[in-house]
Enzyme design. Structure first.
Site, PDB file in Angstrom:
ATOM      1  N   LYS A 137       0.841  -1.216   0.000  1.00 40.86           N
ATOM      2  CA  LYS A 137       0.000   0.000   0.000  1.00 40.86           C
ATOM      3  C   LYS A 137       0.868   1.255   0.000  1.00 40.86           C
ATOM      4  O   LYS A 137       0.645   2.173  -0.781  1.00 40.86           O
ATOM      5  CB  LYS A 137      -0.928   0.034   1.232  1.00 40.86           C
ATOM      6  CG  LYS A 137      -1.908  -1.104   1.311  1.00 40.86           C
ATOM      7  CD  LYS A 137      -2.824  -0.976   2.518  1.00 40.86           C
ATOM      8  CE  LYS A 137      -2.113  -1.005   3.858  1.00 40.86           C
ATOM      9  NZ  LYS A 137      -1.398  -2.249   4.148  1.00 40.86           N
ATOM     10  N   ARG A 173      -9.580   1.297   8.456  1.00 43.00           N
ATOM     11  CA  ARG A 173      -9.188  -0.084   8.757  1.00 43.00           C
ATOM     12  C   ARG A 173     -10.258  -0.824   9.546  1.00 43.00           C
ATOM     13  O   ARG A 173     -10.064  -1.999   9.861  1.00 43.00           O
ATOM     14  CB  ARG A 173      -7.931  -0.045   9.626  1.00 43.00           C
ATOM     15  CG  ARG A 173      -6.660  -0.320   8.895  1.00 43.00           C
ATOM     16  CD  ARG A 173      -5.570  -0.059   9.906  1.00 43.00           C
ATOM     17  NE  ARG A 173      -4.440  -0.886   9.701  1.00 43.00           N
ATOM     18  CZ  ARG A 173      -3.332  -0.464   9.119  1.00 43.00           C
ATOM     19  NH1 ARG A 173      -3.243   0.745   8.636  1.00 43.00           N
ATOM     20  NH2 ARG A 173      -2.312  -1.268   9.020  1.00 43.00           N
ATOM     21  N   ARG A 227      11.340  -2.076  11.219  1.00 42.81           N
ATOM     22  CA  ARG A 227      10.285  -1.509  12.060  1.00 42.81           C
ATOM     23  C   ARG A 227      10.012  -2.432  13.241  1.00 42.81           C
ATOM     24  O   ARG A 227      10.023  -3.653  13.093  1.00 42.81           O
ATOM     25  CB  ARG A 227       8.988  -1.365  11.235  1.00 42.81           C
ATOM     26  CG  ARG A 227       8.822   0.002  10.634  1.00 42.81           C
ATOM     27  CD  ARG A 227       7.707   0.110   9.648  1.00 42.81           C
ATOM     28  NE  ARG A 227       6.436  -0.492  10.014  1.00 42.81           N
ATOM     29  CZ  ARG A 227       5.339  -0.453   9.258  1.00 42.81           C
ATOM     30  NH1 ARG A 227       5.373   0.181   8.101  1.00 42.81           N
ATOM     31  NH2 ARG A 227       4.227  -1.025   9.636  1.00 42.81           N
ATOM     32  N   ARG A 286      -0.724  -8.702  13.344  1.00 45.94           N
ATOM     33  CA  ARG A 286      -1.265  -7.729  12.377  1.00 45.94           C
ATOM     34  C   ARG A 286      -2.103  -8.435  11.314  1.00 45.94           C
ATOM     35  O   ARG A 286      -3.119  -7.911  10.872  1.00 45.94           O
ATOM     36  CB  ARG A 286      -0.121  -6.941  11.730  1.00 45.94           C
ATOM     37  CG  ARG A 286       0.436  -5.861  12.660  1.00 45.94           C
ATOM     38  CD  ARG A 286       1.813  -5.416  12.259  1.00 45.94           C
ATOM     39  NE  ARG A 286       1.877  -4.779  10.967  1.00 45.94           N
ATOM     40  CZ  ARG A 286       2.999  -4.657  10.255  1.00 45.94           C
ATOM     41  NH1 ARG A 286       4.134  -5.129  10.729  1.00 45.94           N
ATOM     42  NH2 ARG A 286       2.974  -4.043   9.095  1.00 45.94           N
TER      43      ARG A 286
END
Ligand code: AP5
Length: 241
Positions: free
Chosen positions: A23, A98, A182, A193
């Site tokens: 994305k 989301r 990250r 996630r």
């Protein structure tokens, strides 16, 4: 590939897709090409966390655990950003909405501003592939740069002078700062996630499909190939809008 930017104004686009589906990568390319800003709630939250603001400190614990930051926090951030003058001609939303409450809040915000045309592009990539992409992702440690790379496509690190015994380090080709992984790209956080994506974000596909604004895009293949499909889907959606 058609290269004329769509003439729909405002060009309000949402990029949907699982974590690691590309994305951010595609939103950046699309924003440059269409001449509208990219809005990444993940980038905004990471910058707030790095700056140690109250919202950033609150968001950090959720992000590092791979959980969603509460709706009321993220909705406020997105509404504030969309109200900025540079969004008057449109925007590419990356990572928002989301959840269903976020999608409903966005719809109300756009309606209140007299904006109704919304194009939703869903990047379709399977869990195995996104896990591979995320495990190789490296990001620039300077929050003002925040460039994103993958170890497979980064240039090799420069060899250090002999005898220093230091670990060779890859640096950001854009600004020269160190590259890091990250915190939420750790294995357990990625699994979490993906669970969150399938449970809370995937239902948005049906939500937008039922409104007739969803286009599915095959997100597998190299970045240029996917960018071409994304652009074609945008052209087709804008042409039919
Ligand atoms: P966010 O930053 O939005 O993370 P995400 O949605 O999990 O998405 P990612 O950034 O992991 O991946 P991406 O799809 O952008 O892929 P990328 O282009 O980087 O959010 C982080 C956290 O913030 C959330 O978990 C949550 O806590 C919080 N948050 C954010 N928004 C929120 C909201 N609305 N509500 C609540 N909480 C929110 O690509 C991945 C890698 O693959 C890169 O290395 C890239 O170089 C590589 N790559 C990209 N495309 C390709 C390709 N075609 N082929 C090969 N490699 C590729």
């Amino acid at each position: 590939m058609a290269s004329v930017p769509p003439t729909v104004v405002p060009l309000d686009v949402i990029l949907l897709g699982p974590p690691g589906s590309g994305k951010g990568t595609q939103a950046q390319l699309l924003a440059q090409r269409a001449g509208v800003p990219q809005i990444s709630t993940g980038d905004i939250l990471r910058a707030a966390a790095a700056a140690g603001t109250p919202i950033g400190r609150r968001a950090k614990q959720y992000m590092e655990a791979g959980k969603l930051v509460p709706d009321e926090v993220v909705i406020g951030i997105a509404q504030e950003r969309i109200a900025q003058p540079d969004c008057a001609r449109g925007f590419i939303l990356d990572g928002f909405p989301r959840t269903l409450p976020q999608a409903e809040a966005l719809e109300k915000t756009l309606q209140a501003a007299g904006r109704s045309v919304l194009i939703v592009l869903d990047l379709d990539v399977d869990d195995q592939q996104v896990t591979r992409r995320i495990s190789g992702r490296r990001v620039c440690s300077d929050p003002s740069c925040a460039a994103v790379y993958h170890v497979d496509t980064l240039p090799s690190p420069c060899p250090l002078p002999e005898g220093e015994g230091r670990v060779r380090e890859r640096r950001c080709p854009e600004c020269g700062a160190g590259l890091v992984q990250r915190a939420d790209d750790a294995e357990e956080a990625v699994r979490q996630r993906l669970r969150v994506y399938h449970g809370q974000t995937e239902p948005l596909i049906d939500y937008y499909e039922s409104r007739g604004v969803l286009r599915r895009v095959n997100g597998e293949g190299d970045i240029e190939e996917v960018a071409r499909r994304v652009w074609e889907a945008l052209q087709a959606a804008a042409g039919g809008a």
